[in-house]
Motif scaffolding. Structure first.
Motif, PDB file in Angstrom:
ATOM      1  N   ALA A 248      40.399  56.744  32.689  1.00  0.00           N
ATOM      2  CA  ALA A 248      39.873  55.559  32.010  1.00  0.00           C
ATOM      3  C   ALA A 248      39.213  54.631  33.015  1.00  0.00           C
ATOM      4  O   ALA A 248      39.513  54.657  34.215  1.00  0.00           O
ATOM      5  CB  ALA A 248      40.994  54.833  31.274  1.00  0.00           C
ATOM      6  N   LEU A 249      38.302  53.795  32.489  1.00  0.00           N
ATOM      7  CA  LEU A 249      37.714  52.713  33.269  1.00  0.00           C
ATOM      8  C   LEU A 249      38.585  51.486  33.073  1.00  0.00           C
ATOM      9  O   LEU A 249      38.820  51.057  31.933  1.00  0.00           O
ATOM     10  CB  LEU A 249      36.281  52.443  32.813  1.00  0.00           C
ATOM     11  CG  LEU A 249      35.288  53.606  32.960  1.00  0.00           C
ATOM     12  CD1 LEU A 249      33.917  53.213  32.420  1.00  0.00           C
ATOM     13  CD2 LEU A 249      35.186  54.045  34.415  1.00  0.00           C
ATOM     14  N   GLU A 356      39.733  55.254  42.405  1.00  0.00           N
ATOM     15  CA  GLU A 356      38.322  55.024  42.713  1.00  0.00           C
ATOM     16  C   GLU A 356      37.921  53.623  42.269  1.00  0.00           C
ATOM     17  O   GLU A 356      37.972  53.298  41.078  1.00  0.00           O
ATOM     18  CB  GLU A 356      37.449  56.067  42.005  1.00  0.00           C
ATOM     19  CG  GLU A 356      35.958  55.870  42.254  1.00  0.00           C
ATOM     20  CD  GLU A 356      35.088  56.830  41.453  1.00  0.00           C
ATOM     21  OE1 GLU A 356      33.881  56.557  41.328  1.00  0.00           O
ATOM     22  OE2 GLU A 356      35.632  57.845  40.944  1.00  0.00           O
ATOM     23  N   VAL A 357      37.548  52.789  43.249  1.00  0.00           N
ATOM     24  CA  VAL A 357      37.079  51.434  42.949  1.00  0.00           C
ATOM     25  C   VAL A 357      35.558  51.481  42.859  1.00  0.00           C
ATOM     26  O   VAL A 357      34.873  51.700  43.859  1.00  0.00           O
ATOM     27  CB  VAL A 357      37.533  50.428  44.021  1.00  0.00           C
ATOM     28  CG1 VAL A 357      37.009  49.029  43.696  1.00  0.00           C
ATOM     29  CG2 VAL A 357      39.061  50.412  44.118  1.00  0.00           C
ATOM     30  N   ARG A 358      35.037  51.271  41.656  1.00  0.00           N
ATOM     31  CA  ARG A 358      33.583  51.380  41.451  1.00  0.00           C
ATOM     32  C   ARG A 358      32.834  50.109  41.847  1.00  0.00           C
ATOM     33  O   ARG A 358      31.705  50.187  42.332  1.00  0.00           O
ATOM     34  CB  ARG A 358      33.306  51.726  39.987  1.00  0.00           C
ATOM     35  CG  ARG A 358      33.757  53.140  39.608  1.00  0.00           C
ATOM     36  CD  ARG A 358      33.180  53.559  38.280  1.00  0.00           C
ATOM     37  NE  ARG A 358      33.192  55.004  38.118  1.00  0.00           N
ATOM     38  CZ  ARG A 358      32.632  55.628  37.084  1.00  0.00           C
ATOM     39  NH1 ARG A 358      32.011  54.933  36.133  1.00  0.00           N
ATOM     40  NH2 ARG A 358      32.664  56.946  37.011  1.00  0.00           N
ATOM     41  N   SER A 359      33.440  48.972  41.621  1.00  0.00           N
ATOM     42  CA  SER A 359      32.799  47.714  42.020  1.00  0.00           C
ATOM     43  C   SER A 359      33.882  46.646  42.170  1.00  0.00           C
ATOM     44  O   SER A 359      34.985  46.774  41.642  1.00  0.00           O
ATOM     45  CB  SER A 359      31.763  47.265  40.981  1.00  0.00           C
ATOM     46  OG  SER A 359      32.407  46.969  39.745  1.00  0.00           O
ATOM     47  N   THR A 374      40.640  35.559  44.965  1.00  0.00           N
ATOM     48  CA  THR A 374      40.945  36.469  43.860  1.00  0.00           C
ATOM     49  C   THR A 374      39.889  37.566  43.826  1.00  0.00           C
ATOM     50  O   THR A 374      38.685  37.281  43.899  1.00  0.00           O
ATOM     51  CB  THR A 374      40.978  35.728  42.515  1.00  0.00           C
ATOM     52  OG1 THR A 374      41.937  34.662  42.597  1.00  0.00           O
ATOM     53  CG2 THR A 374      41.373  36.671  41.391  1.00  0.00           C
ATOM     54  N   GLY A 375      40.347  38.814  43.725  1.00  0.00           N
ATOM     55  CA  GLY A 375      39.438  39.945  43.636  1.00  0.00           C
ATOM     56  C   GLY A 375      39.454  40.542  42.245  1.00  0.00           C
ATOM     57  O   GLY A 375      40.531  40.714  41.643  1.00  0.00           O
ATOM     58  N   TYR A 376      38.269  40.867  41.715  1.00  0.00           N
ATOM     59  CA  TYR A 376      38.127  41.498  40.405  1.00  0.00           C
ATOM     60  C   TYR A 376      37.520  42.884  40.634  1.00  0.00           C
ATOM     61  O   TYR A 376      36.449  43.008  41.260  1.00  0.00           O
ATOM     62  CB  TYR A 376      37.229  40.653  39.490  1.00  0.00           C
ATOM     63  CG  TYR A 376      37.782  39.254  39.226  1.00  0.00           C
ATOM     64  CD1 TYR A 376      38.641  39.030  38.161  1.00  0.00           C
ATOM     65  CD2 TYR A 376      37.449  38.189  40.070  1.00  0.00           C
ATOM     66  CE1 TYR A 376      39.151  37.747  37.927  1.00  0.00           C
ATOM     67  CE2 TYR A 376      37.966  36.917  39.847  1.00  0.00           C
ATOM     68  CZ  TYR A 376      38.813  36.709  38.771  1.00  0.00           C
ATOM     69  OH  TYR A 376      39.326  35.456  38.547  1.00  0.00           O
ATOM     70  N   TYR A 377      38.168  43.908  40.089  1.00  0.00           N
ATOM     71  CA  TYR A 377      37.797  45.278  40.418  1.00  0.00           C
ATOM     72  C   TYR A 377      37.590  46.094  39.144  1.00  0.00           C
ATOM     73  O   TYR A 377      38.360  45.981  38.185  1.00  0.00           O
ATOM     74  CB  TYR A 377      38.896  45.933  41.259  1.00  0.00           C
ATOM     75  CG  TYR A 377      39.363  45.099  42.423  1.00  0.00           C
ATOM     76  CD1 TYR A 377      38.769  45.209  43.671  1.00  0.00           C
ATOM     77  CD2 TYR A 377      40.400  44.169  42.266  1.00  0.00           C
ATOM     78  CE1 TYR A 377      39.195  44.431  44.739  1.00  0.00           C
ATOM     79  CE2 TYR A 377      40.830  43.384  43.315  1.00  0.00           C
ATOM     80  CZ  TYR A 377      40.223  43.513  44.554  1.00  0.00           C
ATOM     81  OH  TYR A 377      40.663  42.743  45.597  1.00  0.00           O
ATOM     82  N   LYS A 378      36.545  46.913  39.164  1.00  0.00           N
ATOM     83  CA  LYS A 378      36.331  47.906  38.119  1.00  0.00           C
ATOM     84  C   LYS A 378      36.683  49.264  38.719  1.00  0.00           C
ATOM     85  O   LYS A 378      36.092  49.669  39.729  1.00  0.00           O
ATOM     86  CB  LYS A 378      34.887  47.883  37.627  1.00  0.00           C
ATOM     87  CG  LYS A 378      34.522  46.606  36.878  1.00  0.00           C
ATOM     88  CD  LYS A 378      33.131  46.685  36.275  1.00  0.00           C
ATOM     89  CE  LYS A 378      32.784  45.422  35.508  1.00  0.00           C
ATOM     90  NZ  LYS A 378      33.678  45.217  34.332  1.00  0.00           N
TER      91      LYS A 378
END
Length: 392
Positions: A248-249, A356-359, A374-378
């Protein structure tokens, strides 16, 4: 060969000359009498050779038949050495005592070498072995190695196999650590496959059980993705061990706050050092004095002594006490921001291992008491986990 030379020195041999007569007849007769000669040299009618101490008297017959005269050139070997000093009882007693001391000390374990461990520390294994009797200073002749192995394995649950072999005065310990399987629901127990994270499913492979969603659906953390409750066309309901792979994403958030003011430990530069000598488990203090009182950080370093690359059962332990003071530290905004970024990077390496960190993007916020990053990760990850179905 070296072994042959050692045997000849141990048994003793004689270097002699056979003067006059016929050297050929002398050698032929010695061969017929089964007397073995070596290092034979014949020059100007004089034959020189070596023979074992016990076979030398048999050469008289060969010398008589050849018309030669035997002359002893040199006597070599332990029998002649002992014979020379047989009346000097002090030397013989010293040799006997020396050999006895060598035998006595070779009957003890001097060093313990541990190989094959990575997760279990060498110190932990050494302590378990010592409690089982395998330690520097142990009398090897009364040591039951198999019993020591079993006791050590019982004391070390993370070790699956251990072997102790004696190589002279060294105990060589080979270790194999236990490999634990991942914590899964037993295959004979019914379970559901649930979502470990909220996300959009892009791949669903159900190997067992009834899928409740399809590719492209969004699930929340804790939702059942594949049910272990399966209803047959006949209406019969059965419980199965659901298995699936669900990619899943997902969106993840990490945050780290560093305050402007904090309590820090600062070394004052004052140190206290103690040394102690360890000889086969016997500790001899080289420094005297009580342990310092106050705020100190204690650290120890043990240095093993070696001889020609071989570890000796002698080590020197150096213990250092470093004094520190607790004081309030005040950071500037830039310092707090830099520190929070570094701490967040460390968190990412742990949290996203195997993912896998896409962005990613960051938000930095300066507050009254500190700075928050704060980090936001997809991410793209397998969110499936098995949850046992409890049957009451």
């Amino acid at each position: 060969m070296l072994i042959v030379k050692l045997i000849r020195l141990f048994l003793g041999y004689i270097r002699f000359r056979a003067e006059g007569g016929s050297p050929e007849r002398f050698l032929n007769q010695a061969a017929r009498d089964d007397v073995r000669l070596w290092d034979i040299v014949s020059r100007d009618g004089v034959l020189t050779a070596c023979v074992s101490r016990r076979r030398y008297p048999l050469l008289k017959k060969a010398a008589g038949s050849a018309g030669s005269k035997l002359v002893v050139v040199k006597r070599k070997g332990l029998p002649f050495l002992f014979s020379r000093y047989r009346h000097r009882k002090g030397i013989l007693a010293g040799i006997a005592i020396f050999l006895g001391v060598i035998w006595f000390f070779s009957s003890f374990i001097w060093t313990v070498e541990i190989r094959g461990n990575s997760r279990v520390s060498t110190q932990e294994i050494s302590q378990a072995l010592a409690q089982a009797g395998v330690k520097p200073g142990a009398f090897r002749l009364t040591l039951n190695l198999r019993d020591a192995e079993n006791k050590t394995l019982i004391a070390l649950p993370d070790v699956s196999w251990l072997s102790v072999n004696l190589r002279g005065s060294t105990a060589l310990v080979q270790v194999k650590e236990r490999v634990y399987p991942p914590e899964l629901v037993p295959v004979n127990e019914p379970c559901n496959v649930k979502a470990g994270q909220t996300g959009q499913v892009i791949l669903l492979e159900a190997y067992e059980g009834m899928p409740l969603i399809k590719k492209g659906d969004t699930v929340k953390k804790g939702d059942i993705i594949v049910s272990g409750v399966v209803e047959e066309k006949t209406g019969v309901v059965r419980l199965v061990h659901a298995r699936a792979k669900v990619i899943a994403l997902t969106n993840r958030v990490l945050s780290k706050t560093v305050p402007y003011k904090s309590q820090q430990q600062r070394l004052t530069g004052k140190t206290e050092v103690r040394h102690e000598l360890n000889i086969a488990g016997i500790v001899i203090p080289l420094s005297f004095g009580s342990e310092p009182q106050g705020q100190y950080i204690r650290s120890s370093v043990t240095s093993d002594l070696t001889l020609f690359g071989k570890k000796l059962p002698i080590s020197v332990k150096t213990t250092t006490w470093s004094e520190y003071r607790t004081q309030q530290e005040t950071l500037t905004g830039a310092q707090a921001l830099s520190q929070s970024r570094a701490e967040l990077t460390k968190m990412e390496s742990v949290e996203f291992a195997g993912i896998e960190v896409r962005s990613k993007r960051y938000e930095e916020k300066k507050e009254v008491n500190g700075v928050t990053v704060t980090g936001y990760y997809k991410c793209k990850e397998n969110i499936a986990y098995e949850d046992q179905i409890n049957i009451s």
